[in-house]
Design an enzyme around this catalytic site. Structure first.
Site, PDB file in Angstrom:
ATOM      1  N   SER A  46       0.802  -1.224   0.000  1.00 47.96           N
ATOM      2  CA  SER A  46       0.000   0.000   0.000  1.00 47.96           C
ATOM      3  C   SER A  46       0.840   1.282   0.000  1.00 47.96           C
ATOM      4  O   SER A  46       0.508   2.223  -0.731  1.00 47.96           O
ATOM      5  CB  SER A  46      -0.980  -0.013   1.171  1.00 47.96           C
ATOM      6  OG  SER A  46      -1.915  -1.043   0.970  1.00 47.96           O
ATOM      7  N   THR A  49      -5.666  -3.548   7.517  1.00 48.07           N
ATOM      8  CA  THR A  49      -5.615  -4.893   6.959  1.00 48.07           C
ATOM      9  C   THR A  49      -5.648  -5.908   8.099  1.00 48.07           C
ATOM     10  O   THR A  49      -5.827  -5.548   9.260  1.00 48.07           O
ATOM     11  CB  THR A  49      -4.410  -5.026   5.985  1.00 48.07           C
ATOM     12  OG1 THR A  49      -4.518  -6.257   5.303  1.00 48.07           O
ATOM     13  CG2 THR A  49      -3.072  -4.918   6.687  1.00 48.07           C
ATOM     14  N   LYS A 102      -9.662  -5.623  10.639  1.00 53.61           N
ATOM     15  CA  LYS A 102     -10.768  -5.016   9.886  1.00 53.61           C
ATOM     16  C   LYS A 102     -12.090  -4.974  10.656  1.00 53.61           C
ATOM     17  O   LYS A 102     -12.879  -4.050  10.492  1.00 53.61           O
ATOM     18  CB  LYS A 102     -10.969  -5.747   8.554  1.00 53.61           C
ATOM     19  CG  LYS A 102      -9.876  -5.448   7.531  1.00 53.61           C
ATOM     20  CD  LYS A 102     -10.201  -6.112   6.208  1.00 53.61           C
ATOM     21  CE  LYS A 102      -9.150  -5.829   5.161  1.00 53.61           C
ATOM     22  NZ  LYS A 102      -9.504  -6.350   3.842  1.00 53.61           N
ATOM     23  N   GLY A 140     -14.125 -13.328   5.253  1.00 54.25           N
ATOM     24  CA  GLY A 140     -14.090 -11.868   5.190  1.00 54.25           C
ATOM     25  C   GLY A 140     -13.911 -11.345   3.770  1.00 54.25           C
ATOM     26  O   GLY A 140     -14.567 -10.388   3.364  1.00 54.25           O
ATOM     27  N   ALA A 141     -13.032 -11.985   3.011  1.00 47.80           N
ATOM     28  CA  ALA A 141     -12.745 -11.508   1.654  1.00 47.80           C
ATOM     29  C   ALA A 141     -13.989 -11.596   0.771  1.00 47.80           C
ATOM     30  O   ALA A 141     -14.275 -10.690  -0.014  1.00 47.80           O
ATOM     31  CB  ALA A 141     -11.602 -12.321   1.043  1.00 47.80           C
ATOM     32  N   THR A 150     -17.949 -24.504   4.443  1.00 45.12           N
ATOM     33  CA  THR A 150     -18.919 -24.468   5.545  1.00 45.12           C
ATOM     34  C   THR A 150     -20.159 -23.739   5.038  1.00 45.12           C
ATOM     35  O   THR A 150     -20.179 -22.499   4.977  1.00 45.12           O
ATOM     36  CB  THR A 150     -18.320 -23.726   6.761  1.00 45.12           C
ATOM     37  OG1 THR A 150     -16.991 -24.202   6.970  1.00 45.12           O
ATOM     38  CG2 THR A 150     -19.146 -23.907   8.008  1.00 45.12           C
ATOM     39  N   LYS A 153     -22.050 -20.689   6.758  1.00 43.99           N
ATOM     40  CA  LYS A 153     -21.500 -19.327   6.663  1.00 43.99           C
ATOM     41  C   LYS A 153     -22.037 -18.619   5.420  1.00 43.99           C
ATOM     42  O   LYS A 153     -22.354 -17.433   5.457  1.00 43.99           O
ATOM     43  CB  LYS A 153     -19.970 -19.380   6.580  1.00 43.99           C
ATOM     44  CG  LYS A 153     -19.287 -19.553   7.907  1.00 43.99           C
ATOM     45  CD  LYS A 153     -17.904 -18.950   7.788  1.00 43.99           C
ATOM     46  CE  LYS A 153     -16.831 -19.785   8.376  1.00 43.99           C
ATOM     47  NZ  LYS A 153     -15.491 -19.418   7.963  1.00 43.99           N
ATOM     48  N   TYR A 211      -2.646 -13.264  -5.230  1.00 42.99           N
ATOM     49  CA  TYR A 211      -1.699 -13.112  -6.335  1.00 42.99           C
ATOM     50  C   TYR A 211      -0.337 -13.586  -5.871  1.00 42.99           C
ATOM     51  O   TYR A 211      -0.120 -13.812  -4.675  1.00 42.99           O
ATOM     52  CB  TYR A 211      -1.633 -11.638  -6.791  1.00 42.99           C
ATOM     53  CG  TYR A 211      -1.210 -10.699  -5.692  1.00 42.99           C
ATOM     54  CD1 TYR A 211      -2.152 -10.055  -4.898  1.00 42.99           C
ATOM     55  CD2 TYR A 211       0.145 -10.475  -5.409  1.00 42.99           C
ATOM     56  CE1 TYR A 211      -1.774  -9.216  -3.868  1.00 42.99           C
ATOM     57  CE2 TYR A 211       0.534  -9.641  -4.379  1.00 42.99           C
ATOM     58  CZ  TYR A 211      -0.427  -9.007  -3.614  1.00 42.99           C
ATOM     59  OH  TYR A 211      -0.038  -8.188  -2.574  1.00 42.99           O
TER      60      TYR A 211
HETATM   61  P1  ATR Z   1     -10.389 -14.162   4.485  1.00 44.83           P
HETATM   62  O1  ATR Z   1     -10.392 -12.912   5.296  1.00 44.83           O
HETATM   63  O2  ATR Z   1      -9.164 -14.344   3.618  1.00 44.83           O
HETATM   64  O3  ATR Z   1     -11.651 -14.368   3.739  1.00 44.83           O
HETATM   65  P2  ATR Z   1     -11.343 -16.117   6.335  1.00 44.83           P
HETATM   66  O4  ATR Z   1     -12.383 -15.179   6.811  1.00 44.83           O
HETATM   67  O5  ATR Z   1     -10.616 -16.965   7.320  1.00 44.83           O
HETATM   68  O6  ATR Z   1     -10.229 -15.341   5.543  1.00 44.83           O
HETATM   69  O7  ATR Z   1     -12.021 -17.059   5.218  1.00 44.83           O
HETATM   70  C1  ATR Z   1     -11.306 -18.034   4.534  1.00 44.83           C
HETATM   71  C2  ATR Z   1     -12.195 -18.642   3.465  1.00 44.83           C
HETATM   72  O8  ATR Z   1     -11.467 -19.641   2.742  1.00 44.83           O
HETATM   73  C3  ATR Z   1     -13.427 -19.352   4.007  1.00 44.83           C
HETATM   74  O9  ATR Z   1     -14.458 -19.303   3.054  1.00 44.83           O
HETATM   75  C4  ATR Z   1     -12.903 -20.788   4.164  1.00 44.83           C
HETATM   76  O10 ATR Z   1     -13.894 -21.778   4.189  1.00 44.83           O
HETATM   77  P3  ATR Z   1     -14.658 -22.112   5.582  1.00 44.83           P
HETATM   78  O11 ATR Z   1     -15.623 -21.000   5.792  1.00 44.83           O
HETATM   79  O12 ATR Z   1     -15.312 -23.415   5.342  1.00 44.83           O
HETATM   80  O13 ATR Z   1     -13.576 -22.181   6.635  1.00 44.83           O
HETATM   81  C5  ATR Z   1     -12.108 -20.909   2.896  1.00 44.83           C
HETATM   82  N1  ATR Z   1     -11.074 -21.956   2.929  1.00 44.83           N
HETATM   83  C6  ATR Z   1      -9.896 -21.920   3.575  1.00 44.83           C
HETATM   84  N2  ATR Z   1      -9.194 -23.049   3.347  1.00 44.83           N
HETATM   85  C7  ATR Z   1      -9.963 -23.813   2.522  1.00 44.83           C
HETATM   86  C8  ATR Z   1      -9.809 -25.098   1.907  1.00 44.83           C
HETATM   87  N3  ATR Z   1      -8.714 -25.830   2.089  1.00 44.83           N
HETATM   88  N4  ATR Z   1     -10.796 -25.559   1.130  1.00 44.83           N
HETATM   89  C9  ATR Z   1     -11.911 -24.848   0.933  1.00 44.83           C
HETATM   90  N5  ATR Z   1     -12.128 -23.622   1.488  1.00 44.83           N
HETATM   91  C10 ATR Z   1     -11.172 -23.118   2.259  1.00 44.83           C
END
Ligand code: ATR
Length: 271
Positions: free
Chosen positions: A16, A61, A65, A128-129, A151, A154, A214
């Site tokens: 940034s 970040t 957040k 979150g993303a 999941t 969610k 990326y």
């Molecule tokens: P971020 O802020 O990067 O979104 P996060 O809130 O921890 O981080 O969310 C991570 C996302 O990646 C979630 O959708 C998570 O799925 P779950 O909600 O089931 O945990 C997903 N994710 C992470 N590792 C994964 C994997 N190996 N396979 C499928 N989904 C995954």
């Protein structure tokens, strides 16, 4: 000179300061933008300190957040729906919060000539993303937005926030439609070296694949998309520059140009 920060933990990796310095040069704005490492539990203090030295705003970040959202006096609708804030503005003794990630993504998709209106979009992830980009994507009037997540509960909780929009959710296994126009990866699976449990057949030749992450080389999701001959592969570097541009415009009331800065950043990343 007007002071800005990006707060995070870790923060060394942040691009940034580079991006905002380039925007400032390009628009002839006088500002100082630095990254700042913040200890867990000390976020509110860091913000107060910045305000006390005349700071005008900050980016936020991981992992702050949500905490940033909690300390805002005023929030935009998109920040409320995202449940997170990445842009703080200090205005007349108040803290205003916004989230610019979704607009950064949409602007980058549009800059890459990806059509969203009346198209079918698949969003992978419900963390979150993913949450941060849903409203701006829906504002582009897609025919359908499907949120798939490991999941499912969610994803269900998210889509309930948008009762008037064409948004549905499912598990990865339930994604059997092979007619998506755009697939966006908002999971952190690739960052952890894990494969996405999505059926390869979902990625067809005509689909645009966008990964919010990326790296120096193609991300695992984009590698899969390449193997499947997806028509367009785009990584999240443009989204990073795009969200910064929206923050910059909020603070400085001037819209920076992103294309050249993205090219410079791409060079930096490859070094
Ligand atoms: P971020 O802020 O990067 O979104 P996060 O809130 O921890 O981080 O969310 C991570 C996302 O990646 C979630 O959708 C998570 O799925 P779950 O909600 O089931 O945990 C997903 N994710 C992470 N590792 C994964 C994997 N190996 N396979 C499928 N989904 C995954």
């Amino acid at each position: 000179m007007d002071q800005y920060r990006v707060f995070g933990n870790p923060i060394k990796q942040s691009r940034s300061p580079f991006i905002h310095q380039k925007f400032a040069e390009q628009t002839n704005e006088q500002l100082n933008y630095q990254s700042e490492y913040v200890e867990i539990g000390e976020f509110a203090q860091a913000v107060q300190h910045l305000i006390s030295v005349g700071g005008k705003g900050a980016n936020v970040t991981a992992p702050f957040k949500e905490e940033a959202m909690a300390l805002c006096d005023k929030l935009t609708e998109r920040a409320k729906l995202a449940g997170a804030v990445n842009t703080l503005s200090f205005v007349n003794g108040e803290v205003w919060g916004d989230t610019t990630d979704g607009d950064g993504l949409v602007n980058d998709l549009l800059a890459n000539d990806v059509v969203l209106k009346n198209k079918k979009i698949l969003l992978l992830g419900a963390g979150g993303a993913a949450k941060g980009v849903i409203l701006p994507l829906l504002e582009q009037s897609p025919a359908q937005l499907v949120v798939a997540n490991r999941t499912v509960s969610k994803a269900e909780a998210i889509i309930q926030q948008y009762p008037k929009h064409p948004i549905t959710c499912c598990s990865f296994e339930e994604v059997t439609d092979h007619k998506f126009d755009v697939i966006i990866n908002a999971t952190s699976a690739g960052l952890n070296g894990q494969a996405l449990p999505i059926s390869e057949e979902v990625i067809q030749q005509n689909v645009t694949c966008y990964d919010m992450t990326y790296g120096k080389t193609l991300t695992p999701f984009l590698q899969l998309a390449k193997q499947r001959n997806a028509v367009k592969l785009i990584d999240g570097l443009g989204m990073l520059v795009g969200q910064a541009a929206v923050s910059f415009a909020i603070w400085r009331n001037t819209q920076p140009e992103t294309k050249q800065v993205l090219a410079l950043l791409r060079e930096e990343i490859l070094k």
